[in-house]
Design an enzyme around this catalytic site. Structure first.
Site, PDB file in Angstrom:
ATOM      1  N   ASP A  41      -0.551  -3.643   2.586  1.00 54.51           N
ATOM      2  CA  ASP A  41      -0.823  -2.225   2.873  1.00 54.51           C
ATOM      3  C   ASP A  41      -2.277  -1.836   2.674  1.00 54.51           C
ATOM      4  O   ASP A  41      -2.757  -0.867   3.253  1.00 54.51           O
ATOM      5  CB  ASP A  41       0.081  -1.335   2.013  1.00 54.51           C
ATOM      6  CG  ASP A  41       1.499  -1.394   2.528  1.00 54.51           C
ATOM      7  OD1 ASP A  41       2.204  -2.372   2.215  1.00 54.51           O
ATOM      8  OD2 ASP A  41       1.876  -0.493   3.297  1.00 54.51           O
TER       9      ASP A  41
ATOM     10  N   GLN B  78      14.317  -3.241   2.875  1.00 53.14           N
ATOM     11  CA  GLN B  78      13.664  -3.537   4.153  1.00 53.14           C
ATOM     12  C   GLN B  78      13.873  -5.000   4.564  1.00 53.14           C
ATOM     13  O   GLN B  78      13.919  -5.323   5.757  1.00 53.14           O
ATOM     14  CB  GLN B  78      12.148  -3.255   4.072  1.00 53.14           C
ATOM     15  CG  GLN B  78      11.777  -1.790   4.003  1.00 53.14           C
ATOM     16  CD  GLN B  78      11.632  -1.313   2.573  1.00 53.14           C
ATOM     17  OE1 GLN B  78      12.306  -1.802   1.671  1.00 53.14           O
ATOM     18  NE2 GLN B  78      10.768  -0.344   2.349  1.00 53.14           N
TER      19      GLN B  78
ATOM     20  N   ASN C 113       0.985  -4.570  -1.695  1.00 52.92           N
ATOM     21  CA  ASN C 113       2.110  -4.725  -0.753  1.00 52.92           C
ATOM     22  C   ASN C 113       3.382  -4.263  -1.471  1.00 52.92           C
ATOM     23  O   ASN C 113       3.348  -3.870  -2.646  1.00 52.92           O
ATOM     24  CB  ASN C 113       2.225  -6.179  -0.282  1.00 52.92           C
ATOM     25  CG  ASN C 113       3.206  -6.323   0.878  1.00 52.92           C
ATOM     26  OD1 ASN C 113       3.139  -5.573   1.845  1.00 52.92           O
ATOM     27  ND2 ASN C 113       4.128  -7.267   0.785  1.00 52.92           N
ATOM     28  N   LYS C 114       4.480  -4.306  -0.763  1.00 55.06           N
ATOM     29  CA  LYS C 114       5.768  -3.820  -1.274  1.00 55.06           C
ATOM     30  C   LYS C 114       6.053  -4.323  -2.687  1.00 55.06           C
ATOM     31  O   LYS C 114       5.804  -5.490  -2.994  1.00 55.06           O
ATOM     32  CB  LYS C 114       6.867  -4.257  -0.298  1.00 55.06           C
ATOM     33  CG  LYS C 114       8.276  -3.883  -0.648  1.00 55.06           C
ATOM     34  CD  LYS C 114       8.473  -2.409  -0.921  1.00 55.06           C
ATOM     35  CE  LYS C 114       7.975  -1.530   0.206  1.00 55.06           C
ATOM     36  NZ  LYS C 114       7.885  -0.086  -0.195  1.00 55.06           N
TER      37      LYS C 114
ATOM     38  N   GLY D 109       5.748   0.567   7.480  1.00 56.19           N
ATOM     39  CA  GLY D 109       4.905  -0.600   7.695  1.00 56.19           C
ATOM     40  C   GLY D 109       3.499  -0.087   7.991  1.00 56.19           C
ATOM     41  O   GLY D 109       3.324   0.854   8.775  1.00 56.19           O
ATOM     42  N   ALA D 110       2.506  -0.694   7.345  1.00 51.31           N
ATOM     43  CA  ALA D 110       1.151  -0.124   7.369  1.00 51.31           C
ATOM     44  C   ALA D 110       0.600   0.124   8.780  1.00 51.31           C
ATOM     45  O   ALA D 110       0.200   1.255   9.099  1.00 51.31           O
ATOM     46  CB  ALA D 110       0.220  -1.015   6.552  1.00 51.31           C
TER      47      ALA D 110
ATOM     48  N   ARG E 166       1.874   9.441   3.100  1.00 55.46           N
ATOM     49  CA  ARG E 166       2.032   8.300   2.178  1.00 55.46           C
ATOM     50  C   ARG E 166       0.636   7.835   1.753  1.00 55.46           C
ATOM     51  O   ARG E 166      -0.266   7.764   2.602  1.00 55.46           O
ATOM     52  CB  ARG E 166       2.794   7.135   2.843  1.00 55.46           C
ATOM     53  CG  ARG E 166       4.249   7.478   3.197  1.00 55.46           C
ATOM     54  CD  ARG E 166       5.015   6.247   3.647  1.00 55.46           C
ATOM     55  NE  ARG E 166       5.399   5.400   2.519  1.00 55.46           N
ATOM     56  CZ  ARG E 166       5.933   4.178   2.667  1.00 55.46           C
ATOM     57  NH1 ARG E 166       6.124   3.671   3.865  1.00 55.46           N
ATOM     58  NH2 ARG E 166       6.266   3.468   1.603  1.00 55.46           N
TER      59      ARG E 166
HETATM   60  O1  MRU Z   1       7.446   1.008   2.252  1.00 55.27           O
HETATM   61  P1  MRU Z   1       7.239   0.221   3.503  1.00 55.27           P
HETATM   62  O2  MRU Z   1       8.491  -0.295   4.105  1.00 55.27           O
HETATM   63  O3  MRU Z   1       6.364   0.949   4.490  1.00 55.27           O
HETATM   64  O4  MRU Z   1       6.392  -1.041   3.006  1.00 55.27           O
HETATM   65  C1  MRU Z   1       5.926  -1.939   3.978  1.00 55.27           C
HETATM   66  C2  MRU Z   1       5.260  -3.128   3.424  1.00 55.27           C
HETATM   67  O5  MRU Z   1       5.081  -3.265   2.230  1.00 55.27           O
HETATM   68  C3  MRU Z   1       4.735  -4.117   4.420  1.00 55.27           C
HETATM   69  O6  MRU Z   1       4.747  -5.412   3.889  1.00 55.27           O
HETATM   70  C4  MRU Z   1       3.298  -3.751   4.786  1.00 55.27           C
HETATM   71  O7  MRU Z   1       3.198  -2.414   5.162  1.00 55.27           O
HETATM   72  C5  MRU Z   1       2.779  -4.593   5.887  1.00 55.27           C
HETATM   73  S1  MRU Z   1       3.503  -4.209   7.436  1.00 55.27           S
HETATM   74  C6  MRU Z   1       2.823  -5.201   8.595  1.00 55.27           C
END
Ligand code: MRU
Length: 351
Positions: free
Chosen positions: A241, A200, A251-252, A51-52, A93
């Site tokens: 992100d 997730q 985003n994801k 998560g960012a 990352r």
């Molecule tokens: O690969 P991840 O699980 O780190 O991806 C996370 C996301 O895409 C979240 O939506 C994003 O980081 C926002 S978290 C507040």
């Protein structure tokens, strides 16, 4: 519901970083201690912490784990080692800007210490990491207040991946309005996309929302169109992100598909994020580096091989939603509507 009972992803104590290992959820609640930058790098890379905003916070504390044993160095040597360690942690990352943003803040805090011994530079960096954590928590609370009013009694909210308490310091970004609206006494439905390939949505979002007493329904990613076509979704809220200067938002993987669907069905599409996710130095979505992850995440499910040997695989971990598909950003500075290139600049102002 009490917001204080939400899970906490990251905690720093006595020079060590403690994280809730998110790769084990929901079957096992395991807190692990990380005592070196390489352990923190691995934890970020393998999504033990994810998560960012949470990876930004983990990066800042990860830098402290490396610098604490080095306070006997000269100030110059200490700062050089800190720069090297920050660059290493930033390589864990590429897509979420929060990691580089937090490490940049840590290095500026160190650079501001002139004529000071390494021990005092360390103390300044420790304070900065604490500030990053506390400011993120304050942003999440503000995002909650800004977005809660959008969630009306009886409505359906669809979210993707996990942008809840597990992805930040406390509360969440996309889930902050959800938790705040629950606290304000409204009853509504939340739909969580399972979020292939690493689940997730199923493992984390459904888990933390269920534990908080939310009315949550888990759906496979491919069901979103059907569920929207049935009129069950009144709004989509996702995290983010990196937001480029023109409002394009990474985003994801799978988020873009939801934005297209939301446009088709006339459902508002909100992106919730703190200012630390806004990257005015990146002009547009094309310029955002999309993390590519191992093929094995796609060719197996729960450790069981589900694809033929040698099949070609793609595994981009994120996608970019063009600004034109985004109704508004929910931020600590309020709900920001288009034109984003102009209106997002408010996030550059100090609180
Ligand atoms: O690969 P991840 O699980 O780190 O991806 C996370 C996301 O895409 C979240 O939506 C994003 O980081 C926002 S978290 C507040």
């Amino acid at each position: 519901m009490s917001l204080s009972s939400l899970p906490r992803a990251v905690r720093f104590e006595d020079g060590n970083l403690f994280i809730l290992d998110q790769t084990k959820l929901p079957s096992k609640i395991e807190i692990i201690k990380l005592s070196s930058p390489s352990e923190v790098w691995e934890a970020i890379r393998s999504l033990r912490v994810r998560g960012a905003p949470a990876i930004g916070i983990a990066g800042a504390y990860g830098l402290l784990t490396g610098m604490k044993p080095l306070t006997g160095l000269s100030a110059g040597e200490f700062k050089a080692k800190a720069a090297e360690t920050a660059a290493y942690l930033d390589s864990a990352r590429p897509t979420a800007v929060n990691l580089g943003w937090a490490l940049g803040r840590m290095m500026r805090a160190a650079a501001a210490c002139c004529d000071m011994p390494a021990s005092e530079i360390y103390s300044a960096m420790e304070k900065e990491a604490g500030d990053i954590y506390r400011e993120d928590a304050a942003c999440c609370r503000s995002i909650g207040r800004a977005g809660a009013g959008l969630i009306k009694d009886g409505c359906g909210v669809l979210t993707h991946c996990n942008a809840g308490a597990l992805a930040v310091s406390e509360l969440g970004t996309a889930l902050a309005p959800v938790y705040t609206a629950m606290e304000e006494g409204r009853a509504f439905r939340v739909y969580a996309d399972e979020t292939r390939p690493l689940l997730q949505g199923a493992r984390l979002t459904a888990w933390e929302l269920s534990a908080a007493g939310a009315d949550v329904t888990l759906i496979c990613d491919g069901m979103a169109a059907h569920v929207m076509s049935k009129g069950l979704i009144d709004m989509v809220i996702v995290g983010c992100d990196r937001v480029a200067a023109n409002g394009d938002a990474a985003n994801k993987i799978g988020t873009l598909g939801l934005a297209v669907l939301a446009g088709h069905f006339g459902v508002p599409f909100y992106v919730a994020c703190p200012g630390s996710t806004y990257d005015p130095a990146t002009p547009d979505g094309e310029s955002i580096i999309i993390e590519e992850r191992p093929e094995s995440e796609v060719t197996s499910f729960g450790g069981v091989k589900t694809a033929p040997e040698g099949v070609k695989v793609m595994n981009p971990a994120f996608d970019v939603t063009p600004s034109g598909l985004i109704t508004a950003f929910i931020t600590e500075k309020g709900v920001i509507k288009p034109p984003f290139a102009e209106n997002m600049k408010v996030l550059e102002e100090k609180p």
